[in-house]
Design a protein around this motif. Structure first.
Motif, PDB file in Angstrom:
ATOM      1  N   VAL A 109       1.142   5.410 -12.010  1.00 40.08           N
ATOM      2  CA  VAL A 109       1.553   5.351 -10.685  1.00 40.08           C
ATOM      3  C   VAL A 109       0.228   4.526 -10.663  1.00 40.08           C
ATOM      4  O   VAL A 109      -0.897   4.156 -10.741  1.00 40.08           O
ATOM      5  CB  VAL A 109       0.950   6.599 -10.447  1.00 40.08           C
ATOM      6  CG1 VAL A 109       2.585   7.322 -11.030  1.00 40.08           C
ATOM      7  CG2 VAL A 109      -0.236   7.230 -10.565  1.00 40.08           C
ATOM      8  N   ASP A 110       0.578   4.547  -9.069  1.00 36.41           N
ATOM      9  CA  ASP A 110      -0.831   3.416  -8.261  1.00 36.41           C
ATOM     10  C   ASP A 110      -1.844   4.067  -7.845  1.00 36.41           C
ATOM     11  O   ASP A 110      -1.325   6.060  -6.786  1.00 36.41           O
ATOM     12  CB  ASP A 110      -0.107   2.752  -6.673  1.00 36.41           C
ATOM     13  CG  ASP A 110      -1.267   2.015  -6.034  1.00 36.41           C
ATOM     14  OD1 ASP A 110      -2.059   2.154  -6.223  1.00 36.41           O
ATOM     15  OD2 ASP A 110      -0.073   1.142  -4.833  1.00 36.41           O
ATOM     16  N   LYS A 111      -3.053   4.231  -8.216  1.00 38.03           N
ATOM     17  CA  LYS A 111      -3.994   4.622  -8.334  1.00 38.03           C
ATOM     18  C   LYS A 111      -4.932   5.202  -6.953  1.00 38.03           C
ATOM     19  O   LYS A 111      -5.088   6.729  -6.288  1.00 38.03           O
ATOM     20  CB  LYS A 111      -5.087   5.094  -9.398  1.00 38.03           C
ATOM     21  CG  LYS A 111      -5.276   5.128 -10.703  1.00 38.03           C
ATOM     22  CD  LYS A 111      -5.870   4.278 -11.265  1.00 38.03           C
ATOM     23  CE  LYS A 111      -5.729   4.201 -13.194  1.00 38.03           C
ATOM     24  NZ  LYS A 111      -6.683   3.735 -14.126  1.00 38.03           N
ATOM     25  N   THR A 112      -4.824   4.312  -6.063  1.00 40.36           N
ATOM     26  CA  THR A 112      -5.059   4.469  -4.912  1.00 40.36           C
ATOM     27  C   THR A 112      -4.442   5.308  -4.199  1.00 40.36           C
ATOM     28  O   THR A 112      -4.758   5.942  -2.257  1.00 40.36           O
ATOM     29  CB  THR A 112      -4.436   2.682  -3.745  1.00 40.36           C
ATOM     30  OG1 THR A 112      -3.525   2.270  -4.292  1.00 40.36           O
ATOM     31  CG2 THR A 112      -5.698   2.000  -4.863  1.00 40.36           C
ATOM     32  N   LYS A 113      -2.681   5.918  -4.103  1.00 36.45           N
ATOM     33  CA  LYS A 113      -1.899   6.383  -3.447  1.00 36.45           C
ATOM     34  C   LYS A 113      -2.772   7.945  -4.349  1.00 36.45           C
ATOM     35  O   LYS A 113      -1.986   8.943  -3.680  1.00 36.45           O
ATOM     36  CB  LYS A 113      -0.795   6.346  -4.144  1.00 36.45           C
ATOM     37  CG  LYS A 113       0.181   4.739  -2.867  1.00 36.45           C
ATOM     38  CD  LYS A 113       1.022   4.761  -3.150  1.00 36.45           C
ATOM     39  CE  LYS A 113       1.404   2.957  -2.674  1.00 36.45           C
ATOM     40  NZ  LYS A 113       2.828   3.250  -2.443  1.00 36.45           N
ATOM     41  N   ILE A 114      -3.523   8.234  -5.078  1.00 34.97           N
ATOM     42  CA  ILE A 114      -3.249   9.374  -5.376  1.00 34.97           C
ATOM     43  C   ILE A 114      -4.502  10.614  -4.266  1.00 34.97           C
ATOM     44  O   ILE A 114      -5.541   9.994  -4.228  1.00 34.97           O
ATOM     45  CB  ILE A 114      -3.923   9.568  -7.053  1.00 34.97           C
ATOM     46  CG1 ILE A 114      -3.025   9.603  -7.807  1.00 34.97           C
ATOM     47  CG2 ILE A 114      -4.753  10.683  -7.148  1.00 34.97           C
ATOM     48  CD1 ILE A 114      -3.397   8.861  -9.535  1.00 34.97           C
ATOM     49  N   SER A 115      -4.199  11.902  -3.720  1.00 37.16           N
ATOM     50  CA  SER A 115      -4.557  11.507  -2.582  1.00 37.16           C
ATOM     51  C   SER A 115      -5.495  13.178  -2.558  1.00 37.16           C
ATOM     52  O   SER A 115      -6.752  13.434  -2.351  1.00 37.16           O
ATOM     53  CB  SER A 115      -3.897  12.426  -1.682  1.00 37.16           C
ATOM     54  OG  SER A 115      -2.528  12.872  -1.871  1.00 37.16           O
ATOM     55  N   ARG A 162      -7.395  10.689 -18.506  1.00 38.48           N
ATOM     56  CA  ARG A 162      -6.812   9.000 -19.228  1.00 38.48           C
ATOM     57  C   ARG A 162      -5.648   8.872 -19.494  1.00 38.48           C
ATOM     58  O   ARG A 162      -4.429   7.881 -19.141  1.00 38.48           O
ATOM     59  CB  ARG A 162      -7.926   8.379 -20.171  1.00 38.48           C
ATOM     60  CG  ARG A 162      -8.379   7.306 -20.366  1.00 38.48           C
ATOM     61  CD  ARG A 162      -8.814   6.419 -21.495  1.00 38.48           C
ATOM     62  NE  ARG A 162      -9.914   7.413 -20.404  1.00 38.48           N
ATOM     63  CZ  ARG A 162     -11.557   7.127 -20.783  1.00 38.48           C
ATOM     64  NH1 ARG A 162     -11.912   7.448 -22.586  1.00 38.48           N
ATOM     65  NH2 ARG A 162     -12.342   7.826 -19.972  1.00 38.48           N
ATOM     66  N   LYS A 163      -5.188   9.700 -20.277  1.00 38.14           N
ATOM     67  CA  LYS A 163      -3.518   9.571 -20.726  1.00 38.14           C
ATOM     68  C   LYS A 163      -2.507  10.065 -19.759  1.00 38.14           C
ATOM     69  O   LYS A 163      -1.614   8.831 -19.523  1.00 38.14           O
ATOM     70  CB  LYS A 163      -3.449  10.985 -22.250  1.00 38.14           C
ATOM     71  CG  LYS A 163      -2.100  10.940 -22.774  1.00 38.14           C
ATOM     72  CD  LYS A 163      -2.184  11.878 -23.863  1.00 38.14           C
ATOM     73  CE  LYS A 163      -1.349  12.145 -24.343  1.00 38.14           C
ATOM     74  NZ  LYS A 163      -0.848  12.988 -26.018  1.00 38.14           N
ATOM     75  N   VAL A 164      -2.680  11.060 -19.081  1.00 35.19           N
ATOM     76  CA  VAL A 164      -1.317  10.870 -17.290  1.00 35.19           C
ATOM     77  C   VAL A 164      -1.108   9.592 -16.686  1.00 35.19           C
ATOM     78  O   VAL A 164      -0.356   9.231 -16.513  1.00 35.19           O
ATOM     79  CB  VAL A 164      -1.704  12.025 -17.341  1.00 35.19           C
ATOM     80  CG1 VAL A 164      -2.896  12.751 -16.353  1.00 35.19           C
ATOM     81  CG2 VAL A 164      -0.400  12.881 -16.645  1.00 35.19           C
ATOM     82  N   MET A 169       2.529   9.770  -1.938  1.00 35.22           N
ATOM     83  CA  MET A 169       0.841  10.313  -2.417  1.00 35.22           C
ATOM     84  C   MET A 169       1.371  10.781  -3.338  1.00 35.22           C
ATOM     85  O   MET A 169       2.373  11.599  -3.627  1.00 35.22           O
ATOM     86  CB  MET A 169       0.803  11.083  -1.339  1.00 35.22           C
ATOM     87  CG  MET A 169       0.157  10.334   0.057  1.00 35.22           C
ATOM     88  SD  MET A 169      -0.477   8.515   0.144  1.00 35.22           S
ATOM     89  CE  MET A 169      -2.336   9.651  -0.059  1.00 35.22           C
ATOM     90  N   TYR A 170       0.262  11.447  -4.791  1.00 34.41           N
ATOM     91  CA  TYR A 170       0.488  11.813  -5.911  1.00 34.41           C
ATOM     92  C   TYR A 170      -0.784  12.712  -5.089  1.00 34.41           C
ATOM     93  O   TYR A 170      -1.386  12.638  -5.298  1.00 34.41           O
ATOM     94  CB  TYR A 170       0.584  10.850  -6.977  1.00 34.41           C
ATOM     95  CG  TYR A 170       1.017   9.284  -6.870  1.00 34.41           C
ATOM     96  CD1 TYR A 170       2.670   9.921  -7.317  1.00 34.41           C
ATOM     97  CD2 TYR A 170       1.423   8.480  -5.516  1.00 34.41           C
ATOM     98  CE1 TYR A 170       3.753   9.983  -7.748  1.00 34.41           C
ATOM     99  CE2 TYR A 170       2.279   7.782  -6.421  1.00 34.41           C
ATOM    100  CZ  TYR A 170       3.759   8.008  -6.845  1.00 34.41           C
ATOM    101  OH  TYR A 170       4.193   7.041  -7.343  1.00 34.41           O
ATOM    102  N   ARG A 171      -0.626  13.664  -6.618  1.00 37.04           N
ATOM    103  CA  ARG A 171      -1.395  14.678  -7.027  1.00 37.04           C
ATOM    104  C   ARG A 171      -0.910  15.171  -8.458  1.00 37.04           C
ATOM    105  O   ARG A 171      -1.002  15.127  -9.014  1.00 37.04           O
ATOM    106  CB  ARG A 171      -1.122  16.196  -5.957  1.00 37.04           C
ATOM    107  CG  ARG A 171      -0.661  16.319  -4.695  1.00 37.04           C
ATOM    108  CD  ARG A 171      -0.714  17.873  -4.313  1.00 37.04           C
ATOM    109  NE  ARG A 171      -0.417  17.878  -3.305  1.00 37.04           N
ATOM    110  CZ  ARG A 171      -0.136  19.656  -2.348  1.00 37.04           C
ATOM    111  NH1 ARG A 171       0.281  20.400  -2.723  1.00 37.04           N
ATOM    112  NH2 ARG A 171       0.067  18.906  -0.739  1.00 37.04           N
TER     113      ARG A 171
END
Length: 516
Positions: free
Chosen positions: A53-59, A45-47, A1-3
């Protein structure tokens, strides 16, 4: 998961992505735009594009923004506020909006009413509130004000009257109507607490636009089902709903983000931090991993307040600070080329001599075309460095609590301009990824809750008072988005009130917990 963490500075808007171990995946910087939102969208948008990264894993997504501060300073986008002070006739000699700038009073309409109510300093009743008086006032103000601030005399001891008036407002105008109660915002001191409460109410439109805009920007980039938080000025986070209740707590969150980020990157909990941006340098103190809080009243937009603020000194010194030599005297700042440094600094082909050009000339930084500053006399460049060192040393002296030399952690995109030796500094710690310490601080922060009240220990024993204050602080933390199972007590401050016959004490309790 990502922040995702985004921090809006005066010069740049930084965006970062952290993985589940709080390790930096990628970071970017974009110029802060006049409308703020464009800079946020650009950095986001740039980052995302560069990190891939997989956007679905951004929590989680966190935002540290200057929009509330800007709204007060610039007198823009503020709501029309009605002020109800519970304390007539005892407080009639100093009405609301006393000593306010006239342009600000005009912007907020200046509507106020002194009505029955309030308490004495020892908690005894000053007078009962008159519900009919309140209802007649609300009928008169209908469609004339967009938010209401309620201030009770000594409501920091008992706030039941403020809450009763809030209920009357919601009965008349609906529960979605913006109401700010002073007992939940400011400290002891009627006028400063009142001022902070009025400003909090005035920011309701600004915070609504900010939170909605951030959520929409995330959704536009395909980031859905994500927990969104805003940074508050004690180095912690708060949920969107909590931020809408207390938008004033976002003021000065930028420097505290940097301080928290510096603590994390350097793995140091007690030190002094200097965050150097493009226009200013912010100096603060870490105490047990959190920014030291100011103990004095703070002016915001020329308005004196006493709500919670970090103890920060800002000086007009940054990477874009303009260097001048006039009449044999060298000056650095306080004016700056700001986000236009990539166009106007000498090393980037511009025509303005900046502090960054001096750093490149002396070999402290490697950016742009160093041949474009080779003509600068080395002796002159060292003199400029001496001026920079003097500016920082004076600011550090103001933050010291003893005469001993201090350790500082140096962060911020403009930190390359700071000399390696500064008077009064024993050790300078430079950290990897310090250029985006602000966004990192926004991303790794916890959720806090704070409660402050005057307790009379002769009536309510100290242990019982501490327990009551801690329970109420925990409740605030949960409302702000903390997981109740992770909350712990981090700070207790007790200040006895002089000359009070029954051992009254101002008690402030702070707790922190992980995001729920």
């Amino acid at each position: 998961m990502y922040r995702i963490g985004i921090d809006v500075g005066g010069t740049n808007t930084d965006a970062i992505i952290l993985d589940e171990h709080n390790q930096l995946v990628h970071s970017v910087k974009s110029p802060t735009t006049l409308d703020i939102k464009t800079g946020i969208v650009t950095s986001l948008r740039k980052v995302l594009k560069e990190a891939n990264v997989d956007k679905t894993k951004i929590s989680h997504a966190m935002l540290g923004t200057t929009q509330c501060t800007n709204a007060i300073v610039e007198r823009k986008k503020l709501a029309k506020v009605g002020v109800i002070r519970l304390g007539f006739p005892a407080t009639a000699s100093v009405p609301p909006y006393t000593a306010w700038p006239q342009d600000m009073i005009k912007k907020l309409t200046g509507n106020y009413a002194l009505v029955q109510g309030g308490y004495e300093y020892d908690g005894q009743l000053l007078s009962e509130i008159d519900e009919q008086e309140i209802n007649e006032l609300l009928a008169k103000w209908r469609d004339k004000v967009e938010a209401i601030a309620i201030i009770g005399v000594f409501s920091s001891i008992k706030n039941d009257q403020e809450l009763k008036v809030r209920d009357l407002i919601w009965e008349a105008y609906g529960e979605d109507y913006t109401v700010s109660c002073s007992s939940m915002i400011g400290s002891v001191g009627l006028i400063e607490r009142e001022n902070a409460t009025i400003l909090n109410a005035a920011l309701c439109h600004v915070i609504e636009t900010t939170t909605t805009g951030f959520a929409n920007a995330l959704e536009a980039e395909g980031i859905k089902d994500v927990e969104v938080y805003l940074c508050q000025n004690d180095g912690t986070l708060m949920s969107i709903e909590y931020a809408k209740q207390f938008p004033i707590l976002t003021i000065a969150c930028g420097p505290t983000n940097s301080i928290r980020g510096a603590s994390y990157l350097a793995n140091i909990k007690d030190t002094m931090v200097i965050d150097v941006g493009g226009t200013t340098s912010d100096i603060g103190v870490l105490q047990d991993g959190f920014p030291r809080e100011s103990s004095v009243a703070v002016e915001i937009g020329d308005i004196r307040t006493n709500f919670r603020m970090p103890d920060i000194i800002s000086v007009g010194l940054g990477g874009g600070s303009i260097v001048r030599a006039e009449g044999g005297k060298i000056t650095v700042g306080p004016d700056s080329v700001g986000y236009k440094i990539g166009e106007e600094a000498l090393v980037f082909g511009g025509s303005t001599l900046t502090a960054t050009d001096i750093a490149v000339r002396l070999g402290l930084a490697d950016m742009g075309d160093k041949s474009l500053v080779s003509h600068i006399d080395e002796g002159f460049a060292k003199q400029v460095q001496s001026v920079i060192s003097s500016i920082i040393a004076k600011a550090i002296d103001k933050m010291k609590t003893s005469s001993e030399d201090v350790q500082i952690v140096l962060v911020g995109g403009g930190s390359v301009i700071i000399p390696d030796e500064i008077s009064g500094v024993a050790d300078i710690v430079k950290v990897e990824n310090g250029g985006v310490a602000n966004a990192i601080g926004a991303s790794i922060s916890q959720i806090s809750g704070q409660y402050e009240q005057i307790y009379i220990y002769s009536r309510e024993p100290r242990e019982q008072s501490l327990k009551d204050a801690e329970e109420k602080a925990v409740k605030q933390a949960v409302i702000a988005g903390a997981d109740p199972t992770t909350i712990k007590l981090v700070e207790v401050e007790e200040i006895p009130l002089a000359y009070h016959p029954e051992n009254a004490t101002r008690l402030r309790v702070k707790v922190v917990g992980k995001m729920s």
